[in-house]
Scaffold this active site. Structure first.
Site, PDB file in Angstrom:
ATOM      1  N   GLU A   1       9.209  17.991 -25.207  1.00 52.77           N
ATOM      2  CA  GLU A   1       8.463  18.296 -23.986  1.00 52.77           C
ATOM      3  C   GLU A   1       8.773  19.698 -23.480  1.00 52.77           C
ATOM      4  OE1 GLU A   1       6.061  16.752 -22.672  1.00 52.77           O
ATOM      5  OE2 GLU A   1       6.173  14.665 -23.299  1.00 52.77           O
TER       6      GLU A   1
ATOM      7  N   HIS B   1       8.602   8.844 -27.784  1.00 53.74           N
ATOM      8  CA  HIS B   1       7.476   9.589 -27.221  1.00 53.74           C
ATOM      9  C   HIS B   1       7.499  11.062 -27.631  1.00 53.74           C
ATOM     10  CE1 HIS B   1       4.412  10.887 -24.386  1.00 53.74           C
ATOM     11  NE2 HIS B   1       5.262  11.791 -23.912  1.00 53.74           N
TER      12      HIS B   1
ATOM     13  N   ASN C   1      -1.054  18.278 -21.380  1.00 54.14           N
ATOM     14  CA  ASN C   1      -1.334  17.220 -22.349  1.00 54.14           C
ATOM     15  C   ASN C   1      -1.300  17.741 -23.793  1.00 54.14           C
ATOM     16  OD1 ASN C   1      -1.787  15.108 -20.444  1.00 54.14           O
ATOM     17  ND2 ASN C   1      -3.797  15.978 -19.998  1.00 54.14           N
TER      18      ASN C   1
ATOM     19  N   LYS D   1       6.512  23.064 -14.819  1.00 58.39           N
ATOM     20  CA  LYS D   1       5.829  21.843 -14.392  1.00 58.39           C
ATOM     21  C   LYS D   1       5.507  21.901 -12.899  1.00 58.39           C
ATOM     22  CE  LYS D   1       4.473  17.445 -14.867  1.00 58.39           C
ATOM     23  NZ  LYS D   1       5.302  16.340 -15.369  1.00 58.39           N
TER      24      LYS D   1
ATOM     25  N   ARG E   1       0.815  -1.227   0.000  1.00 59.61           N
ATOM     26  CA  ARG E   1       0.000   0.000   0.000  1.00 59.61           C
ATOM     27  C   ARG E   1       0.840   1.265   0.000  1.00 59.61           C
ATOM     28  NH1 ARG E   1      -2.907  -3.626   3.198  1.00 59.61           N
ATOM     29  NH2 ARG E   1      -4.943  -4.173   2.316  1.00 59.61           N
TER      30      ARG E   1
ATOM     31  N   GLU F   1      -4.752  16.822 -11.658  1.00 59.79           N
ATOM     32  CA  GLU F   1      -5.229  17.115 -13.011  1.00 59.79           C
ATOM     33  C   GLU F   1      -6.741  17.309 -13.084  1.00 59.79           C
ATOM     34  OE1 GLU F   1      -4.917  14.770 -17.074  1.00 59.79           O
ATOM     35  OE2 GLU F   1      -2.918  15.248 -16.343  1.00 59.79           O
TER      36      GLU F   1
ATOM     37  N   HIS G   1      -0.506  15.480 -26.714  1.00 61.37           N
ATOM     38  CA  HIS G   1      -0.537  14.093 -26.277  1.00 61.37           C
ATOM     39  C   HIS G   1      -1.763  13.322 -26.756  1.00 61.37           C
ATOM     40  CE1 HIS G   1       2.758  15.502 -23.871  1.00 61.37           C
ATOM     41  NE2 HIS G   1       2.944  14.321 -23.335  1.00 61.37           N
TER      42      HIS G   1
ATOM     43  N   HIS H   1      -0.243  10.333 -28.409  1.00 64.55           N
ATOM     44  CA  HIS H   1      -0.330   8.984 -27.841  1.00 64.55           C
ATOM     45  C   HIS H   1      -0.860   7.987 -28.869  1.00 64.55           C
ATOM     46  CE1 HIS H   1      -0.374  10.085 -23.265  1.00 64.55           C
ATOM     47  NE2 HIS H   1       0.832  10.105 -23.791  1.00 64.55           N
TER      48      HIS H   1
ATOM     49  N   ARG I   1      -3.720  21.466 -14.860  1.00 62.43           N
ATOM     50  CA  ARG I   1      -2.663  20.537 -15.267  1.00 62.43           C
ATOM     51  C   ARG I   1      -2.956  19.879 -16.608  1.00 62.43           C
ATOM     52  NH1 ARG I   1       0.275  15.942 -11.388  1.00 62.43           N
ATOM     53  NH2 ARG I   1       1.713  15.183 -12.993  1.00 62.43           N
TER      54      ARG I   1
ATOM     55  N   LYS J   1       2.716  11.309 -11.597  1.00 57.24           N
ATOM     56  CA  LYS J   1       1.951  10.424 -12.477  1.00 57.24           C
ATOM     57  C   LYS J   1       2.738   9.140 -12.704  1.00 57.24           C
ATOM     58  CE  LYS J   1      -0.973  13.314 -15.440  1.00 57.24           C
ATOM     59  NZ  LYS J   1      -1.223  13.699 -16.846  1.00 57.24           N
TER      60      LYS J   1
END
Length: 337
Positions: free
Chosen positions: A177, A250, A231, A213, A113, A223, A234, A238, A227, A135
Protein backbone atom coordinates in the site's frame (compact mmCIF):
# COMPACT_ATOMS: atom_id res chain seq x y z
CA UNK A 1 3.74 13.45 15.36
CA UNK A 2 0.23 14.75 14.86
CA UNK A 3 -1.36 14.70 11.42
CA UNK A 4 -4.63 16.67 11.28
CA UNK A 5 -7.31 15.53 8.84
CA UNK A 6 -9.36 18.63 8.01
CA UNK A 7 -12.93 17.75 7.04
CA UNK A 8 -14.97 20.49 8.67
CA UNK A 9 -17.09 19.14 11.51
CA UNK A 10 -15.74 15.63 10.75
CA UNK A 11 -12.10 16.65 11.32
CA UNK A 12 -9.82 14.55 13.50
CA UNK A 13 -6.18 13.95 14.37
CA UNK A 14 -3.98 11.01 13.49
CA UNK A 15 -1.35 10.62 16.20
CA UNK A 16 1.79 8.69 15.25
CA UNK A 17 3.88 8.00 18.35
CA UNK A 18 5.79 5.15 19.91
CA UNK A 19 3.92 3.81 22.93
CA UNK A 20 0.73 5.76 22.20
CA UNK A 21 -1.38 2.61 22.65
CA UNK A 22 -0.50 2.61 26.35
CA UNK A 23 -1.71 6.22 26.54
CA UNK A 24 -5.10 5.55 24.97
CA UNK A 25 -6.86 6.67 28.15
CA UNK A 26 -5.24 10.11 27.85
CA UNK A 27 -5.79 10.46 24.12
CA UNK A 28 -9.38 9.22 23.77
CA UNK A 29 -12.65 9.87 25.56
CA UNK A 30 -13.12 6.47 27.20
CA UNK A 31 -15.13 7.69 30.19
CA UNK A 32 -18.22 5.87 28.94
CA UNK A 33 -19.18 2.46 27.61
CA UNK A 34 -16.55 1.29 25.14
CA UNK A 35 -17.07 -1.61 22.73
CA UNK A 36 -13.67 -2.87 21.55
CA UNK A 37 -13.45 -4.93 18.36
CA UNK A 38 -10.30 -6.98 17.87
CA UNK A 39 -9.35 -10.32 16.32
CA UNK A 40 -7.75 -13.43 17.72
CA UNK A 41 -4.56 -12.84 15.73
CA UNK A 42 -3.89 -9.57 17.56
CA UNK A 43 -2.06 -9.83 20.91
CA UNK A 44 -4.85 -9.75 23.51
CA UNK A 45 -2.89 -7.28 25.64
CA UNK A 46 -3.60 -4.51 23.11
CA UNK A 47 -7.39 -4.65 23.53
CA UNK A 48 -6.98 -5.19 27.29
CA UNK A 49 -4.89 -2.01 27.51
CA UNK A 50 -7.77 -0.02 26.00
CA UNK A 51 -10.33 -1.82 28.16
CA UNK A 52 -8.38 -1.09 31.35
CA UNK A 53 -8.34 2.61 30.44
CA UNK A 54 -12.11 2.69 29.91
CA UNK A 55 -14.88 3.39 32.40
CA UNK A 56 -16.79 0.32 31.19
CA UNK A 57 -15.55 -1.91 28.41
CA UNK A 58 -16.64 -4.98 26.47
CA UNK A 59 -14.29 -6.77 24.07
CA UNK A 60 -15.59 -8.58 20.98
CA UNK A 61 -13.02 -10.85 19.36
CA UNK A 62 -13.55 -12.07 15.79
CA UNK A 63 -11.54 -14.48 13.69
CA UNK A 64 -8.67 -12.98 11.68
CA UNK A 65 -9.08 -12.58 7.94
CA UNK A 66 -11.56 -11.27 5.37
CA UNK A 67 -14.17 -13.86 6.40
CA UNK A 68 -14.94 -11.67 9.42
CA UNK A 69 -16.08 -8.82 7.20
CA UNK A 70 -19.49 -10.47 6.94
CA UNK A 71 -23.11 -9.94 7.92
CA UNK A 72 -22.79 -12.61 10.61
CA UNK A 73 -19.83 -10.87 12.28
CA UNK A 74 -21.52 -7.50 11.90
CA UNK A 75 -24.56 -8.97 13.64
CA UNK A 76 -22.33 -10.29 16.43
CA UNK A 77 -20.86 -6.83 17.00
CA UNK A 78 -24.24 -5.08 16.90
CA UNK A 79 -25.77 -7.65 19.26
CA UNK A 80 -22.91 -7.08 21.70
CA UNK A 81 -23.56 -3.34 21.57
CA UNK A 82 -27.23 -3.86 22.38
CA UNK A 83 -26.50 -6.34 25.17
CA UNK A 84 -23.96 -3.89 26.61
CA UNK A 85 -26.70 -1.26 26.77
CA UNK A 86 -24.84 1.22 24.61
CA UNK A 87 -26.36 4.56 23.61
CA UNK A 88 -25.36 7.32 21.21
CA UNK A 89 -23.15 8.72 23.97
CA UNK A 90 -20.88 5.66 23.90
CA UNK A 91 -18.16 4.60 21.47
CA UNK A 92 -16.55 1.80 19.46
CA UNK A 93 -12.80 1.21 19.27
CA UNK A 94 -11.09 -0.94 16.64
CA UNK A 95 -7.88 -2.60 17.80
CA UNK A 96 -6.46 -4.60 14.93
CA UNK A 97 -5.89 -4.54 11.20
CA UNK A 98 -8.04 -3.36 8.33
CA UNK A 99 -10.69 -6.02 8.86
CA UNK A 100 -11.30 -4.87 12.43
CA UNK A 101 -11.33 -1.23 11.35
CA UNK A 102 -13.81 -1.84 8.53
CA UNK A 103 -16.11 -4.00 10.65
CA UNK A 104 -16.02 -1.83 13.77
CA UNK A 105 -16.33 1.39 11.80
CA UNK A 106 -19.34 0.15 9.85
CA UNK A 107 -21.03 -1.07 13.05
CA UNK A 108 -20.39 2.32 14.67
CA UNK A 109 -21.85 4.11 11.64
CA UNK A 110 -25.20 2.29 11.77
CA UNK A 111 -25.75 1.62 15.49
CA UNK A 112 -28.25 4.18 16.84
CA UNK A 113 -27.62 6.01 13.53
CA UNK A 114 -24.01 6.61 14.49
CA UNK A 115 -21.78 6.49 17.57
CA UNK A 116 -18.21 7.70 18.06
CA UNK A 117 -15.50 5.55 16.52
CA UNK A 118 -11.78 5.40 17.29
CA UNK A 119 -9.22 3.43 15.28
CA UNK A 120 -6.06 1.86 16.71
CA UNK A 121 -4.54 0.00 13.72
CA UNK A 122 -2.03 -2.72 14.53
CA UNK A 123 -0.77 -3.76 11.07
CA UNK A 124 1.39 -1.75 8.70
CA UNK A 125 -1.25 -1.98 5.98
CA UNK A 126 -3.98 -0.54 8.19
CA UNK A 127 -1.68 2.10 9.66
CA UNK A 128 -0.61 3.56 6.32
CA UNK A 129 -3.92 3.27 4.46
CA UNK A 130 -7.25 2.09 5.84
CA UNK A 131 -6.89 3.77 9.25
CA UNK A 132 -7.93 7.13 7.83
CA UNK A 133 -10.40 8.27 5.22
CA UNK A 134 -13.62 6.88 6.64
CA UNK A 135 -14.23 3.96 4.32
CA UNK A 136 -16.01 1.20 6.25
CA UNK A 137 -17.55 -1.92 4.74
CA UNK A 138 -18.25 -5.63 4.78
CA UNK A 139 -17.97 -8.21 2.01
CA UNK A 140 -21.05 -9.77 0.44
CA UNK A 141 -21.82 -12.53 -2.10
CA UNK A 142 -18.14 -13.08 -2.87
CA UNK A 143 -17.57 -9.39 -3.63
CA UNK A 144 -15.22 -7.26 -1.55
CA UNK A 145 -16.66 -4.19 0.21
CA UNK A 146 -19.93 -3.64 -1.71
CA UNK A 147 -21.86 -2.76 1.47
CA UNK A 148 -20.57 0.04 3.65
CA UNK A 149 -20.49 3.72 4.49
CA UNK A 150 -18.21 6.73 4.67
CA UNK A 151 -17.81 7.30 8.41
CA UNK A 152 -14.87 9.21 9.79
CA UNK A 153 -13.22 8.22 13.10
CA UNK A 154 -12.98 10.71 15.94
CA UNK A 155 -9.26 10.00 16.33
CA UNK A 156 -6.64 7.54 15.11
CA UNK A 157 -3.73 6.33 17.25
CA UNK A 158 -0.81 4.77 15.38
CA UNK A 159 1.83 3.06 17.52
CA UNK A 160 4.82 1.80 15.46
CA UNK A 161 5.83 -0.36 18.44
CA UNK A 162 2.99 -2.80 17.80
CA UNK A 163 4.54 -3.72 14.45
CA UNK A 164 7.21 -5.66 16.36
CA UNK A 165 4.68 -8.49 16.79
CA UNK A 166 3.78 -8.51 13.08
CA UNK A 167 5.18 -11.38 11.03
CA UNK A 168 7.36 -10.54 8.06
CA UNK A 169 4.82 -11.55 5.43
CA UNK A 170 2.16 -9.26 6.93
CA UNK A 171 4.71 -6.45 7.06
CA UNK A 172 5.58 -6.91 3.38
CA UNK A 173 1.89 -6.96 2.54
CA UNK A 174 1.54 -3.56 4.19
CA UNK A 175 4.40 -2.17 2.13
CA UNK A 176 2.34 -2.82 -1.01
CA UNK A 177 0.00 0.00 0.00
CA UNK A 178 2.93 2.35 0.57
CA UNK A 179 4.26 1.48 -2.88
CA UNK A 180 0.78 2.24 -4.25
CA UNK A 181 0.77 5.67 -2.60
CA UNK A 182 4.21 6.49 -3.97
CA UNK A 183 3.57 5.15 -7.47
CA UNK A 184 0.44 7.24 -7.87
CA UNK A 185 1.48 10.42 -6.06
CA UNK A 186 5.14 10.81 -5.11
CA UNK A 187 8.06 9.79 -7.33
CA UNK A 188 10.64 10.83 -4.72
CA UNK A 189 9.06 8.55 -2.12
CA UNK A 190 9.04 5.68 -4.64
CA UNK A 191 12.75 6.24 -5.30
CA UNK A 192 13.55 6.18 -1.59
CA UNK A 193 11.69 2.89 -1.18
CA UNK A 194 13.76 1.56 -4.10
CA UNK A 195 16.99 2.65 -2.39
CA UNK A 196 16.51 2.03 1.32
CA UNK A 197 15.00 -0.86 3.32
CA UNK A 198 11.72 0.27 4.88
CA UNK A 199 12.79 -0.96 8.32
CA UNK A 200 15.55 1.71 8.35
CA UNK A 201 13.10 4.65 8.18
CA UNK A 202 9.79 3.14 9.22
CA UNK A 203 8.43 6.10 11.21
CA UNK A 204 9.04 8.48 8.29
CA UNK A 205 7.61 5.98 5.81
CA UNK A 206 4.37 5.66 7.80
CA UNK A 207 4.02 9.42 8.18
CA UNK A 208 4.73 10.20 4.51
CA UNK A 209 2.22 7.61 3.34
CA UNK A 210 -0.37 9.05 5.71
CA UNK A 211 0.30 12.57 4.41
CA UNK A 212 -0.51 11.41 0.88
CA UNK A 213 -3.70 9.69 2.01
CA UNK A 214 -4.71 12.68 4.16
CA UNK A 215 -4.24 15.21 1.36
CA UNK A 216 -6.33 13.14 -1.04
CA UNK A 217 -9.11 12.52 1.48
CA UNK A 218 -9.29 16.22 2.31
CA UNK A 219 -9.65 17.04 -1.39
CA UNK A 220 -12.16 14.27 -2.16
CA UNK A 221 -13.68 12.70 0.96
CA UNK A 222 -16.34 10.62 -0.79
CA UNK A 223 -14.32 9.48 -3.81
CA UNK A 224 -16.02 11.60 -6.45
CA UNK A 225 -12.79 12.09 -8.39
CA UNK A 226 -9.21 12.39 -7.11
CA UNK A 227 -9.52 9.75 -4.37
CA UNK A 228 -10.14 7.10 -7.02
CA UNK A 229 -6.41 7.02 -7.77
CA UNK A 230 -5.90 5.22 -4.44
CA UNK A 231 -7.62 2.24 -6.06
CA UNK A 232 -4.47 1.58 -8.12
CA UNK A 233 -4.03 -2.19 -8.20
CA UNK A 234 -7.34 -2.82 -6.48
CA UNK A 235 -9.57 -3.56 -9.47
CA UNK A 236 -7.61 -6.66 -10.44
CA UNK A 237 -6.28 -7.11 -6.90
CA UNK A 238 -9.74 -7.46 -5.32
CA UNK A 239 -10.62 -10.12 -7.89
CA UNK A 240 -7.41 -12.01 -7.14
CA UNK A 241 -8.19 -11.73 -3.43
CA UNK A 242 -11.73 -13.03 -3.84
CA UNK A 243 -10.55 -16.04 -5.83
CA UNK A 244 -7.46 -16.88 -3.78
CA UNK A 245 -8.62 -16.25 -0.19
CA UNK A 246 -7.28 -17.06 2.30
CA UNK A 247 -4.02 -17.98 0.55
CA UNK A 248 -3.01 -14.41 -0.32
CA UNK A 249 -3.08 -11.28 1.83
CA UNK A 250 -4.69 -8.05 0.66
CA UNK A 251 -1.41 -6.27 -0.03
CA UNK A 252 -0.10 -9.24 -1.98
CA UNK A 253 -3.18 -9.12 -4.21
CA UNK A 254 -2.77 -5.36 -4.70
CA UNK A 255 0.84 -5.96 -5.76
CA UNK A 256 -0.35 -8.39 -8.43
CA UNK A 257 -3.08 -5.98 -9.52
CA UNK A 258 -0.75 -2.98 -9.87
CA UNK A 259 1.40 -4.69 -12.48
CA UNK A 260 -1.58 -5.03 -14.82
CA UNK A 261 -2.26 -1.30 -14.70
CA UNK A 262 1.11 0.05 -15.77
CA UNK A 263 3.53 -0.67 -18.62
CA UNK A 264 6.96 -0.01 -20.07
CA UNK A 265 9.67 1.31 -17.75
CA UNK A 266 7.08 2.02 -15.08
CA UNK A 267 6.09 -1.64 -14.99
CA UNK A 268 9.73 -2.73 -14.90
CA UNK A 269 10.52 -0.48 -11.94
CA UNK A 270 7.42 -1.62 -10.11
CA UNK A 271 8.15 -5.28 -10.88
CA UNK A 272 11.74 -4.94 -9.62
CA UNK A 273 10.62 -3.16 -6.43
CA UNK A 274 7.92 -5.70 -5.63
CA UNK A 275 10.41 -8.53 -6.11
CA UNK A 276 12.93 -6.74 -3.88
CA UNK A 277 10.34 -6.28 -1.13
CA UNK A 278 9.28 -9.91 -1.41
CA UNK A 279 5.78 -9.40 -2.82
CA UNK A 280 4.23 -11.68 -5.48
CA UNK A 281 4.56 -10.74 -9.14
CA UNK A 282 2.83 -13.78 -10.66
CA UNK A 283 -0.78 -14.88 -10.96
CA UNK A 284 -2.12 -18.25 -12.05
CA UNK A 285 -5.83 -17.39 -12.08
CA UNK A 286 -7.41 -17.45 -15.53
CA UNK A 287 -8.33 -13.95 -16.84
CA UNK A 288 -11.94 -14.93 -17.53
CA UNK A 289 -12.42 -15.93 -13.89
CA UNK A 290 -10.92 -12.62 -12.75
CA UNK A 291 -13.23 -10.71 -15.10
CA UNK A 292 -16.31 -12.43 -13.66
CA UNK A 293 -15.46 -10.88 -10.30
CA UNK A 294 -14.25 -7.55 -11.71
CA UNK A 295 -17.56 -6.99 -13.51
CA UNK A 296 -19.29 -6.96 -10.10
CA UNK A 297 -16.86 -4.33 -8.81
CA UNK A 298 -18.54 -1.28 -7.27
CA UNK A 299 -16.57 0.86 -9.75
CA UNK A 300 -18.25 -0.82 -12.71
CA UNK A 301 -20.82 0.97 -14.86
CA UNK A 302 -22.62 0.38 -18.15
CA UNK A 303 -19.72 2.05 -19.97
CA UNK A 304 -17.02 -0.08 -18.37
CA UNK A 305 -14.94 -0.16 -15.21
CA UNK A 306 -12.98 2.75 -13.76
CA UNK A 307 -9.35 1.67 -13.52
CA UNK A 308 -6.28 3.54 -12.30
CA UNK A 309 -3.37 3.57 -14.74
CA UNK A 310 0.17 4.64 -13.87
CA UNK A 311 2.23 5.38 -16.96
CA UNK A 312 4.84 7.45 -15.10
CA UNK A 313 5.91 6.88 -11.49
CA UNK A 314 4.29 9.54 -9.32
CA UNK A 315 1.36 10.22 -11.65
CA UNK A 316 -1.93 8.37 -12.10
CA UNK A 317 -5.01 8.61 -14.28
CA UNK A 318 -8.48 7.13 -13.91
CA UNK A 319 -9.60 5.55 -17.19
CA UNK A 320 -12.80 3.66 -18.01
CA UNK A 321 -11.81 0.31 -19.52
CA UNK A 322 -13.92 -2.42 -21.05
CA UNK A 323 -13.67 -5.99 -19.78
CA UNK A 324 -11.76 -6.91 -22.95
CA UNK A 325 -9.22 -4.13 -22.38
CA UNK A 326 -8.67 -5.27 -18.80
CA UNK A 327 -8.26 -8.86 -20.02
CA UNK A 328 -5.58 -7.76 -22.49
CA UNK A 329 -3.73 -5.97 -19.72
CA UNK A 330 -3.86 -9.04 -17.50
CA UNK A 331 -2.57 -11.19 -20.34
CA UNK A 332 0.24 -8.72 -21.05
CA UNK A 333 1.65 -9.42 -17.58
CA UNK A 334 0.51 -12.97 -16.94
CA UNK A 335 0.30 -14.30 -20.49
CA UNK A 336 1.64 -17.69 -19.47
CA UNK A 337 -1.41 -18.55 -17.37
Amino acid sequence: MILPVRLGDRSYDVIVSHGVLSRAGEMLNLNRKVLIVTDSGVPAVYAKTVADASEKAKIVTVAPGEESKSFSCLQTVLAAMLEFGMTRADCVVAVGGGVCGDLAGFAASIFMRGVDFYNLPTTLLSQVDSSIGGKTAINFAGVKNPIGSFYQPKKVLIDPDVLSTLDERQFRSGLAEVVKMAATNNAALFEKIEREPAEDWLDELIYRALEIKRDIVEADEREAGLRKILNFGHTVGHAVEALSAPDLFHGECVAIGMLAMCEGNCRKRLFDLLRKIGLPTECSIQPDRLLEVIEHDKKASADGIDCVLVEEIGKANVVCLSAEQIKRRILSVYGGM
